[in-house]
Design a protein around this motif. Structure first.
Motif, PDB file in Angstrom:
ATOM      1  N   GLY A 106       7.180  11.588 -10.230  1.00 25.43           N
ATOM      2  CA  GLY A 106       8.387  11.525  -9.769  1.00 25.43           C
ATOM      3  C   GLY A 106       7.625  11.442  -7.922  1.00 25.43           C
ATOM      4  N   TRP A 107       7.025  11.834  -7.478  1.00 18.00           N
ATOM      5  CA  TRP A 107       6.507  11.930  -6.390  1.00 18.00           C
ATOM      6  C   TRP A 107       4.984  10.500  -6.063  1.00 18.00           C
ATOM      7  CZ3 TRP A 107       8.773  14.077  -2.056  1.00 18.00           C
ATOM      8  CH2 TRP A 107       9.691  15.088  -2.628  1.00 18.00           C
ATOM      9  N   GLY A 108       5.222  10.047  -7.758  1.00 12.57           N
ATOM     10  CA  GLY A 108       3.477   9.218  -7.148  1.00 12.57           C
ATOM     11  C   GLY A 108       4.569   7.722  -5.638  1.00 12.57           C
ATOM     12  N   PRO A 109       5.087   7.061  -6.482  1.00 11.96           N
ATOM     13  CA  PRO A 109       5.456   5.659  -5.957  1.00 11.96           C
ATOM     14  C   PRO A 109       5.440   5.726  -4.293  1.00 11.96           C
ATOM     15  CG  PRO A 109       7.393   5.962  -8.041  1.00 11.96           C
ATOM     16  CD  PRO A 109       6.189   7.474  -7.902  1.00 11.96           C
ATOM     17  N   VAL A 110       6.263   7.311  -3.404  1.00 13.57           N
ATOM     18  CA  VAL A 110       6.505   7.326  -2.048  1.00 13.57           C
ATOM     19  C   VAL A 110       5.220   7.690  -1.940  1.00 13.57           C
ATOM     20  CG1 VAL A 110       6.997   8.915  -0.507  1.00 13.57           C
ATOM     21  CG2 VAL A 110       8.453   8.231  -2.531  1.00 13.57           C
ATOM     22  N   LEU A 111       3.806   8.738  -2.313  1.00 14.35           N
ATOM     23  CA  LEU A 111       2.837   9.396  -2.013  1.00 14.35           C
ATOM     24  C   LEU A 111       1.301   8.681  -2.627  1.00 14.35           C
ATOM     25  CD1 LEU A 111       4.101  13.114  -1.970  1.00 14.35           C
ATOM     26  CD2 LEU A 111       4.449  11.597  -0.021  1.00 14.35           C
ATOM     27  N   ASP A 112       1.397   7.638  -3.602  1.00 15.15           N
ATOM     28  CA  ASP A 112      -0.180   7.437  -3.833  1.00 15.15           C
ATOM     29  C   ASP A 112      -0.603   7.023  -3.162  1.00 15.15           C
ATOM     30  OD1 ASP A 112      -1.802   7.381  -6.476  1.00 15.15           O
ATOM     31  OD2 ASP A 112      -0.916   5.107  -6.276  1.00 15.15           O
ATOM     32  N   GLN A 113      -0.188   5.897  -2.553  1.00 19.30           N
ATOM     33  CA  GLN A 113      -0.737   5.290  -1.423  1.00 19.30           C
ATOM     34  C   GLN A 113      -1.720   6.337   0.218  1.00 19.30           C
ATOM     35  OE1 GLN A 113       0.099   1.555   0.216  1.00 19.30           O
ATOM     36  NE2 GLN A 113       1.306   1.816  -0.730  1.00 19.30           N
ATOM     37  N   LEU A 114      -1.104   7.122   0.027  1.00 20.33           N
ATOM     38  CA  LEU A 114      -1.619   8.316   0.975  1.00 20.33           C
ATOM     39  C   LEU A 114      -2.114   9.467   0.752  1.00 20.33           C
ATOM     40  CD1 LEU A 114       1.523   7.129   3.247  1.00 20.33           C
ATOM     41  CD2 LEU A 114      -0.681   6.492   3.860  1.00 20.33           C
ATOM     42  N   PHE A 115      -1.459  10.191  -0.625  1.00 17.45           N
ATOM     43  CA  PHE A 115      -1.813  11.324  -0.743  1.00 17.45           C
ATOM     44  C   PHE A 115      -1.921  11.636  -2.106  1.00 17.45           C
ATOM     45  CE2 PHE A 115       0.441  11.891   2.832  1.00 17.45           C
ATOM     46  CZ  PHE A 115      -0.431  12.949   4.043  1.00 17.45           C
ATOM     47  N   PRO A 116      -2.688  10.533  -2.664  1.00 17.19           N
ATOM     48  CA  PRO A 116      -3.313  10.800  -4.226  1.00 17.19           C
ATOM     49  C   PRO A 116      -3.714  12.324  -4.305  1.00 17.19           C
ATOM     50  CG  PRO A 116      -4.325   9.142  -3.415  1.00 17.19           C
ATOM     51  CD  PRO A 116      -3.839   9.852  -2.136  1.00 17.19           C
ATOM     52  N   ARG A 117      -3.322  12.271  -6.221  1.00 19.44           N
ATOM     53  CA  ARG A 117      -4.220  13.434  -6.983  1.00 19.44           C
ATOM     54  C   ARG A 117      -3.906  15.096  -5.781  1.00 19.44           C
ATOM     55  NH1 ARG A 117      -9.927  11.529  -8.179  1.00 19.44           N
ATOM     56  NH2 ARG A 117     -10.242  11.346  -6.501  1.00 19.44           N
ATOM     57  N   SER A 206       4.182   8.042   4.999  1.00 23.66           N
ATOM     58  CA  SER A 206       4.728   7.838   3.765  1.00 23.66           C
ATOM     59  C   SER A 206       6.373   7.771   3.516  1.00 23.66           C
ATOM     60  CB  SER A 206       4.886   9.371   3.533  1.00 23.66           C
ATOM     61  OG  SER A 206       5.380  10.103   4.505  1.00 23.66           O
ATOM     62  N   VAL A 207       6.927   6.950   4.776  1.00 20.20           N
ATOM     63  CA  VAL A 207       8.701   7.015   5.171  1.00 20.20           C
ATOM     64  C   VAL A 207       8.869   5.975   5.391  1.00 20.20           C
ATOM     65  CG1 VAL A 207       8.819   9.453   3.840  1.00 20.20           C
ATOM     66  CG2 VAL A 207       8.986   8.335   6.581  1.00 20.20           C
ATOM     67  N   ALA A 208       7.814   5.258   5.595  1.00 19.88           N
ATOM     68  CA  ALA A 208       8.084   3.694   6.082  1.00 19.88           C
ATOM     69  C   ALA A 208       8.652   2.557   5.150  1.00 19.88           C
ATOM     70  CB  ALA A 208       6.255   2.913   6.629  1.00 19.88           C
ATOM     71  N   PRO A 209       9.395   1.650   5.591  1.00 18.59           N
ATOM     72  CA  PRO A 209      10.185   1.181   5.046  1.00 18.59           C
ATOM     73  C   PRO A 209       9.482  -0.442   4.043  1.00 18.59           C
ATOM     74  CG  PRO A 209      10.353   0.995   6.971  1.00 18.59           C
ATOM     75  CD  PRO A 209       9.654   1.771   7.294  1.00 18.59           C
ATOM     76  N   ILE A 210       8.061  -0.765   5.126  1.00 24.71           N
ATOM     77  CA  ILE A 210       7.093  -1.491   4.683  1.00 24.71           C
ATOM     78  C   ILE A 210       5.576  -1.189   4.212  1.00 24.71           C
ATOM     79  CG2 ILE A 210       5.929  -3.595   5.087  1.00 24.71           C
ATOM     80  CD1 ILE A 210       7.298  -3.307   7.344  1.00 24.71           C
ATOM     81  N   ARG A 211       6.243  -1.285   2.481  1.00 31.01           N
ATOM     82  CA  ARG A 211       5.141  -0.528   2.325  1.00 31.01           C
ATOM     83  C   ARG A 211       3.580  -0.747   1.586  1.00 31.01           C
ATOM     84  NH1 ARG A 211       6.083   4.238   2.964  1.00 31.01           N
ATOM     85  NH2 ARG A 211       5.402   5.047   0.857  1.00 31.01           N
ATOM     86  N   LYS A 212       3.426  -2.120   2.485  1.00 30.15           N
ATOM     87  CA  LYS A 212       2.020  -2.529   2.015  1.00 30.15           C
ATOM     88  C   LYS A 212       1.184  -2.320   3.476  1.00 30.15           C
ATOM     89  CE  LYS A 212       2.679  -5.761  -1.740  1.00 30.15           C
ATOM     90  NZ  LYS A 212       3.315  -7.280  -2.198  1.00 30.15           N
ATOM     91  N   PRO A 213       0.509  -2.154   3.339  1.00 31.20           N
ATOM     92  CA  PRO A 213      -0.577  -1.928   4.820  1.00 31.20           C
ATOM     93  C   PRO A 213      -0.855  -2.958   5.318  1.00 31.20           C
ATOM     94  CG  PRO A 213      -2.562  -1.607   2.817  1.00 31.20           C
ATOM     95  CD  PRO A 213      -0.042  -2.167   1.839  1.00 31.20           C
ATOM     96  N   LEU A 214       0.337  -3.450   5.891  1.00 31.08           N
ATOM     97  CA  LEU A 214      -0.173  -4.946   6.515  1.00 31.08           C
ATOM     98  C   LEU A 214      -0.686  -4.525   8.159  1.00 31.08           C
ATOM     99  CD1 LEU A 214       3.555  -7.024   5.060  1.00 31.08           C
ATOM    100  CD2 LEU A 214       0.862  -7.416   4.414  1.00 31.08           C
ATOM    101  N   PRO A 215      -0.919  -5.554   8.279  1.00 31.93           N
ATOM    102  CA  PRO A 215      -1.597  -5.261   9.783  1.00 31.93           C
ATOM    103  C   PRO A 215      -0.252  -4.700  10.700  1.00 31.93           C
ATOM    104  CG  PRO A 215      -2.772  -7.025   8.909  1.00 31.93           C
ATOM    105  CD  PRO A 215      -1.639  -7.253   7.843  1.00 31.93           C
ATOM    106  N   PHE A 216      -0.588  -3.920  11.772  1.00 33.61           N
ATOM    107  CA  PHE A 216       0.387  -3.561  12.441  1.00 33.61           C
ATOM    108  C   PHE A 216       1.540  -2.559  11.703  1.00 33.61           C
ATOM    109  CE2 PHE A 216      -1.573  -7.704  14.190  1.00 33.61           C
ATOM    110  CZ  PHE A 216      -1.731  -7.444  14.587  1.00 33.61           C
TER     111      PHE A 216
END
Length: 474
Positions: A106-117, A206-216
């Motif tokens: 449930g939470w993974g798609p929102v938080l996994d890139q930043l707060f996994p596990r 964690s709530v940014a609309p762009i979900r990929k870590p693109l520059p800037f």
């Protein structure tokens, strides 16, 4: 009443297709035809209801409930979600007796890139084992240590708050600084500042609309902040294990053991620390702000809490300095705790909560298929006349023991419930009580007549103007 349906072949395939890798969770999303029997709203082409919902989440939810009932579907954030509304729905998802729901997915798609596990991203036995290991950090001895650190840190900062103040940024900074001391065990200074910046970047990402870590992008800043903290906490975990841990929370985590006596893996210690720092910082900041707002708006309740605090602490000393709140006296502030609970009811720091259905189930007369993203609306339940008289009125006496017994157990769930009940809830109570003990022994909290700031409702509530209140010396 929820029942577990007989697994059809399609549901079995869906369940088997749930990989643990979060990178694949977006695959196999349910289509509109899978949910055709559930009422709801697809919203605009491509974006669905995303922007309508973000503009005013509470009004949107009320409109959907009025139109479709307490089970409805909603297309937003690239897929369908099913809302289950009311205390019975809260109990179903949070107690999770039949292990139907995954918090991880449930939470993974929102938080996994930043707060996994983090604990919230674990399920069942893995969650139970790690939660038990980490609970050592909230035993009486370390909690007593945190209480001393909180008294010192809060007293030092609150002494500077006389006059008009934007409370939200002030308490946000203080909470981060307190975390450096109580959680990590390092003095305030450049290193703590760098850690704080990294955490702020991660939370905002964690709530940014762009979900990929693109520059800037904000996501790039968040991912970079995580990389910094992973490196820092990894080095520190190894050092503290070698030298022996202290009483701070991080040292407790670093030396925590599982049921078989083995230490937690270093990378898991790091992820747990990242997650709990985030959870404690943002939710305490929000909940302390809502309590101060209501005390400024309700001076008669503020005075009742002041009287209780004076009775417990003895009031300021001969030089007019507030006395610290002893750890052993925390349980004596009954009315203060009730006021905090009421502010958490009025403005819950986590207004909604997602899960993913691992198996088909029934609720409210509807069959919910396996694979569905489902969620509860904590804010709505906290303001429903089904459970509360005059629900938009601030009244701490709702939380007397007899009234709590009379209510549905899951009508008030600001800390979640069941196996995933917030591990740090007693730390939150302690920090807020110590904060109020310092504030109300030296200040009267005031707001301008008729002051009613607009609040950002989601993902974690905060006043858009920072909460403009005045602290007047008694």
């Amino acid at each position: 009443m929820a029942t577990l349906a007989d697994p059809a072949p399609r549901e079995a395939r869906v369940m088997q297709g749930f990989p643990q890798s979060l990178a694949h969770w977006g695959q196999g999303r349910l289509s509109e035809s899978d949910l055709a029997h559930i009422p709801g709203d697809a919203g605009w082409p491509l974006v669905g209801n995303t922007f309508t919902m973000l503009a005013d989440p509470h009004a949107f939810a009320q409109r959907m409930i009025d139109t479709h009932g307490r089970v409805y579907k909603n297309r937003a954030f690239g897929g369908w979600q099913i809302a289950l509304i009311g205390a019975e729905a809260n109990e179903l998802l949070l107690f999770n007796k039949e292990k139907i729901f995954s918090s991880e997915q449930g939470w993974g798609p929102v938080l996994d890139q930043l707060f996994p596990r983090g604990l919230m991203l674990m399920d069942f036995d893995h969650h139970r084992i790690d939660r038990r290991a980490l609970s050592i950090a909230f035993k009486p001895e370390p909690m007593r240590h945190y209480a001393g650190a909180l008294n010192r840190g809060i007293a030092s900062e609150v002494a500077k708050w006389e006059g008009l103040l934007a409370f939200y940024p002030a308490i946000k900074k203080l909470t981060l600084d307190l975390a450096a001391d109580s959680f990590i065990g390092i003095p305030w200074g450049p290193e703590a500042d760098r850690i704080n910046v990294a955490f702020v970047d991660m939370v905002q990402a964690s709530v940014a609309p762009i979900r990929k870590p693109l520059p800037f992008t904000q996501m790039k800043k968040g991912v970079d902040g995580r990389a910094y903290l992973v490196d820092y906490f990894t080095r520190e975990t190894l050092r503290r294990r070698e030298e022996g841990g202290g009483q701070d929370m991080f040292s407790q985590f670093a030396t925590a053991t599982r049921e078989d006596g083995s230490l937690l893996p270093v990378d898991e210690v790091v992820d747990h620390m990242n997650f709990l720092m985030m959870a404690a910082h943002d939710t305490i900041t929000s909940s302390a702000t809502s309590l101060i707002y209501y005390l400024a708006r309700e001076p008669e309740w503020q005075e009742k809490l002041r009287e209780e605090i004076f009775a417990v602490t003895g009031g300021p000393d001969g030089q007019g300095n507030p006395r610290p709140l002893d750890y052993d006296d925390l349980g004596k502030l009954d009315l203060t705790e009730m006021a905090f609970k009421e502010s958490l009811r009025m403005i819950p720091p986590v207004p909604s909560m997602p899960r993913r259905a691992l198996r088909e189930f029934e609720f409210g007369g509807y069959r919910i298929p396996a694979g569905a993203m489902v969620g509860i609306n904590i804010y709505w339940t906290h303001h429903s006349e089904d459970y509360w008289d005059s629900p938009f009125t601030f009244d701490p006496l709702r939380f007397t023991a007899d009234k709590v017994r009379e209510r549905h157990k899951y009508a008030w769930v600001p800390f979640g419930g069941g196996a995933h009940m917030c591990l740090g809830l007693h730390f939150a109570y302690m920090q807020v009580k110590i904060l109020l003990a310092q504030l109300l022994q030296q200040y009267r909290i005031e707001a301008a007549p008729g002051y009613n700031p607009a609040w950002q409702a989601w993902p974690i509530p905060k006043p858009k103007d920072g909460l403009q209140v005045s602290f007047r010396k008694l």
